[in-house]
Structure formats: structure tokens, C-alpha cells
Design a protein around this motif. Structure first.
Motif, PDB file in Angstrom:
ATOM      1  N   LEU A  48      -8.844  -0.572  -1.769  1.00 31.22           N
ATOM      2  CA  LEU A  48      -8.613   0.016  -0.568  1.00 31.22           C
ATOM      3  C   LEU A  48      -9.605  -0.060   0.509  1.00 31.22           C
ATOM      4  O   LEU A  48      -8.696  -0.324   1.743  1.00 31.22           O
TER       5      LEU A  48
ATOM      6  N   LEU B 208      -0.645   2.317  10.123  1.00 27.77           N
ATOM      7  CA  LEU B 208      -1.638   1.787   9.296  1.00 27.77           C
ATOM      8  C   LEU B 208      -2.882   3.008   9.234  1.00 27.77           C
ATOM      9  O   LEU B 208      -3.429   3.122   8.010  1.00 27.77           O
ATOM     10  N   ALA B 209      -3.268   3.635  10.088  1.00 36.29           N
ATOM     11  CA  ALA B 209      -3.988   4.702  10.102  1.00 36.29           C
ATOM     12  C   ALA B 209      -3.588   5.791   8.952  1.00 36.29           C
ATOM     13  O   ALA B 209      -4.399   6.167   8.145  1.00 36.29           O
TER      14      ALA B 209
ATOM     15  N   CYS C 260       0.905  -1.388   0.076  1.00 32.20           N
ATOM     16  CA  CYS C 260       0.032   0.092   0.048  1.00 32.20           C
ATOM     17  C   CYS C 260       0.777   1.123  -0.029  1.00 32.20           C
ATOM     18  O   CYS C 260       0.336   2.340  -0.228  1.00 32.20           O
TER      19      CYS C 260
ATOM     20  N   GLY D 212      -8.182  -3.735   9.619  1.00 30.62           N
ATOM     21  CA  GLY D 212      -8.768  -3.242  10.915  1.00 30.62           C
ATOM     22  C   GLY D 212      -9.308  -4.563  11.854  1.00 30.62           C
ATOM     23  O   GLY D 212      -9.234  -4.609  12.947  1.00 30.62           O
TER      24      GLY D 212
ATOM     25  N   THR E 195      -1.794   5.186   6.523  1.00 27.50           N
ATOM     26  CA  THR E 195      -1.651   4.737   5.418  1.00 27.50           C
ATOM     27  C   THR E 195      -3.281   4.632   4.875  1.00 27.50           C
ATOM     28  O   THR E 195      -3.450   5.157   3.553  1.00 27.50           O
ATOM     29  N   VAL E 196      -4.196   4.245   5.711  1.00 29.42           N
ATOM     30  CA  VAL E 196      -5.502   4.581   4.987  1.00 29.42           C
ATOM     31  C   VAL E 196      -5.984   5.677   4.710  1.00 29.42           C
ATOM     32  O   VAL E 196      -6.683   6.145   3.591  1.00 29.42           O
TER      33      VAL E 196
ATOM     34  N   ALA F  21      -8.602  -2.030   4.033  1.00 29.64           N
ATOM     35  CA  ALA F  21      -8.785  -1.144   5.535  1.00 29.64           C
ATOM     36  C   ALA F  21      -9.805  -1.943   6.235  1.00 29.64           C
ATOM     37  O   ALA F  21      -9.233  -1.873   7.403  1.00 29.64           O
ATOM     38  N   THR F  22     -10.654  -2.326   5.770  1.00 29.96           N
ATOM     39  CA  THR F  22     -11.654  -3.065   6.617  1.00 29.96           C
ATOM     40  C   THR F  22     -11.003  -4.529   7.255  1.00 29.96           C
ATOM     41  O   THR F  22     -11.318  -4.808   8.562  1.00 29.96           O
TER      42      THR F  22
ATOM     43  N   THR G 172      -6.693   7.115   0.841  1.00 31.44           N
ATOM     44  CA  THR G 172      -8.118   7.715   0.551  1.00 31.44           C
ATOM     45  C   THR G 172      -7.946   8.706  -0.348  1.00 31.44           C
ATOM     46  O   THR G 172      -8.471   8.953  -1.265  1.00 31.44           O
TER      47      THR G 172
END
Length: 366
Positions: free
Chosen positions: A139, A328-329, A110, A147, A331-332, A143-144, A336
Motif C-alpha cells: 500500500l 485518492l487521499a 484498492c 502521488g 483511499t490511502v 500511494a507513493t 492504512t
């Protein structure tokens, strides 16, 4: 005809899987000296390269977006095999190996593959253009599942530590598998056009590859060689796994570095494929490879490892630490903002690569 057969056997992508299986048979169950570990490691890397090459041949035969899917699944099979092999022999210290490897794969795909692809594509024609609908759906799925599988275990209370209880693990594995199945159906059947490359004006390019697809006979041969290469990867990885772990420990690196080594090993050839696609102005194909690999890495690895816990002698630790959750947050969020416009400049590519660099620095120096 004899000359043709001899020429085929001399090709590296044909010879390496065969030689790797022969080496596996000769070294199975044998304590390996240092020189033999080096030789086995070389053939292991060669078998990975050969496996991805033959997956690419099959991918070219079936076309996009099926091709990206074949390559992603092949890479994930290698990843799962390496994880389960190392966990089976690594003892309690390998309890977090699946988490470390999956998270490393997510960060590399990612941020690393996406960043390089956007950078190459935008430098070539000022702006990298892709399909926001398909890329955004991929994406969102990544992400889901990330998480649910990697963040949620840190906050559950049924079991001590960042671990799922058995029912929670079963739910996470089933959810990952179902979402991956929905993603595949969306990518290959219902909304296939969302994942095809587009021109600068947003028109879909049906013929993503300039070269003619290989004949069915060549694709079938690649399928057999792919299976042979995967067998070699699994067996040779088991042979060198003690050396990998002792080498990481001797270098003074945290045990999570083993996961990064695995992810880098299996994703390097795919990174090269994505960069080549971006250089041909097929940035959507590059993003399909990146996000498809991230989705396959979570959606297939987590269920496979969850099933393997039935016989694995170590607990399965999936929850991320605070610094990794922040990465990770980021990256998301950054992903987006990159995806929404459907086009990107070199700046977006540089931002993603900066996040990957931050992850590597924190992995070496937590």
C-alpha cells in the motif's frame, strides 16, 4: 491421443485465443458494421478472460507470491496495450486516457477488490486475517507512485495544464519503474514470507493452494496461449476503439468513462480470482492480487505510456482533478487504517466499497 487433442481444442480457454486471432486477421483494416463490432467485442472480452485464465495456470505452477505477480503483470500488459491503441487513434480528446485508466484501476483494486475480499473473508470466519507487513509495504508503494505520477503533475508549473515537462515525465517514469522493481524483489525474494497467507493465529501458510500444480507441459502451453490471447486483445481493441469512444459520447458520459470501461474490462477476471481466494480463507492472496495489480498498473503503465509519447500524436495529461485527489487521499488513509491491525471486519470491506461507489457516481456525474 486424437480424442485427447480434440478435447483440448474444444476447451474454451484454448479455442478462444485461436479464434480471436483468426477473427483479427479477417477484420484487420476493415470498416466494421454494427453486428461485426458486437462479435469482435465478444471475442475481445473472451480473449481477456482466456489470457487471465492462462496467467492463473502459470501462477499456480510457480506458486505464491510469484503467482499473483504473474497475473498482475499479464493484466497490466493488456491495459497498456488498450491505452496506447486508443490514444493512437483518439486524437487530442484521448490525452487524459492513461490518467483516467490508471486512476480507475487504482480505485477498483484498492477499494473494489480489497473491499470485496475483506467482506467475503470476514463474513466467512468473522474476521479477515492477513499479513500487515507485506500488505502495508504494498500500500505504501502504491500511494507513493500514485502521488508522484497522478497528483504532482497538477501542481507543476513548467508546462501549462496538469502535465509534466519532459524531464519531469522521465523522472516519474523512472521512479515508478524502480519502485516497482523494489516491490517485486521484496515480494518474491527478500521478504517473500510477508506476502504468504496466514492463519487466524498469524502463522504463515506455505501451501496456499490445495490442488496440485499443473505439470510443466501444461504451464508452457498456457504461456503460448497467453501470448496468443494478448495479441488478439491488442488487435481487436484497435478495431473496436472508435465504437467505444462514440458510444460513450452518445450516452452523454464524460470522456474519462472510457478509462473506466478499460479498467473494468481487464480487472473483472482478476476480481473473481481474488474473491475466490478470499472464500478459501486466503485473504492475503486476494490482497496480493489487488495491490499488486494497482502497483503494476502504475509502475508499468506510466513508463510504457511515457515511452510511447515519443511517437503518439497527443500530449500526455496525468494530473488528477480536485475531486479525484480527495478520493485518492481517502483511499490511502482508509487503506492504512485497514492494514495496520492485520485483520478486518465486514465494516472495513463496506467502507472501501463505499469509496468505489463514490468514484463511480462522480465519474458519471462530475
Amino acid at each position: 491421443m486424437i480424442a485427447g487433442i480434440r478435447s483440448s481444442l474444444l476447451r474454451w480457454n484454448v479455442a478462444l485465443p485461436v479464434l480471436a486471432v483468426v477473427l483479427l486477421a479477417l477484420t484487420w483494416g476493415v470498416a466494421l458494421p454494427v453486428w461485426l463490432v458486437v462479435l469482435v467485442s465478444c471475442f475481445l472480452a473472451g480473449a481477456v478472460l482466456a489470457a487471465v485464465h492462462h496467467a492463473e495456470v502459470i501462477a499456480h505452477r510457480v506458486g505464491e507470491p510469484f503467482g499473483s505477480l504473474v497475473l498482475a503483470v499479464a493484466v497490466t500488459v493488456i491495459e497498456v496495450a488498450l491505452i496506447v491503441t486508443l490514444m493512437a487513434d483518439g486524437g487530442v480528446k484521448s490525452a487524459g486516457l492513461a490518467r483516467d485508466t490508471v486512476f480507475a484501476a487504482v480505485m477498483i483494486t484498492c477499494n473494489g477488490i480489497v473491499g470485496l475480499s475483506l467482506l467475503v473473508g470476514s463474513l466467512k470466519r468473522r474476521v479477515a486475517v492477513f499479513n500487515a507487513e507485506g500488505t502495508g509495504a504494498a500500500l505504501a508503494t502504491v500511494a507513493t507512485v500514485a502521488g508522484l505520477s497522478l497528483v504532482l503533475p497538477t501542481f507543476t508549473t513548467s508546462t501549462p495544464g496538469p502535465r509534466f515537462s519532459a524531464p519531469q515525465l522521465a523522472f516519474a517514469a523512472l521512479a515508478a519503474l524502480i519502485l516497482y522493481g523494489l516491490f517485486v524483489a521484496t515480494q518474491t525474494v527478500r521478504h517473500r514470507d510477508y506476502f504468504l497467507p496466514v492463519t487466524s493465529s498469524g502463522e504463515v501458510i506455505e501451501g496456499a493452494d490445495h490442488a496440485d500444480p499443473p505439470p510443466a507441459r501444461a504451464a508452457l502451453a498456457s504461456l503460448g496461449l497467453l501470448a496468443l490471447a494478448l495479441i488478439a486483445v491488442v488487435g481487436l481493441a484497435k478495431a473496436v476503439s472508435p465504437t467505444i469512444e462514440s458510444g460513450v459520447a452518445a450516452a452523454g458520459l464524460p470522456s474519462s468513462a472510457v478509462g473506466i470501461v478499460i479498467a473494468l474490462l481487464v480487472l473483472l477476471p482478476e476480481t473473481l480470482a481474488a474473491v475466490r481466494a478470499a472464500h478459501r480463507d486466503r485473504v492475503q492472496t486476494s490482497l496480493n492480487l489487488a495491490l499488486g495489480s494497482a502497483m503494476a498498473s502504475i509502475g508499468l503503465t506510466i513508463p510504457a505510456v511515457a515511452l510511447a509519447t515519443v511517437w503518439l500524436p497527443v500530449p500526455l495529461v496525468l494530473g488528477l482533478g480536485a475531486s479525484h485527489m480527495v478520493l485518492l487521499a481517502l483511499t490511502v488513509v482508509v487503506g492504512t487504517l485497514t492494514v495496520v491491525p492485520g485483520r478486518a471486519t465486514p465494516l472495513q470491506g463496506g467502507v472501501h466499497l463505499a469509496l468505489l461507489a463514490a468514484y463511480i457516481v462522480l465519474a458519471v456525474s462530475p
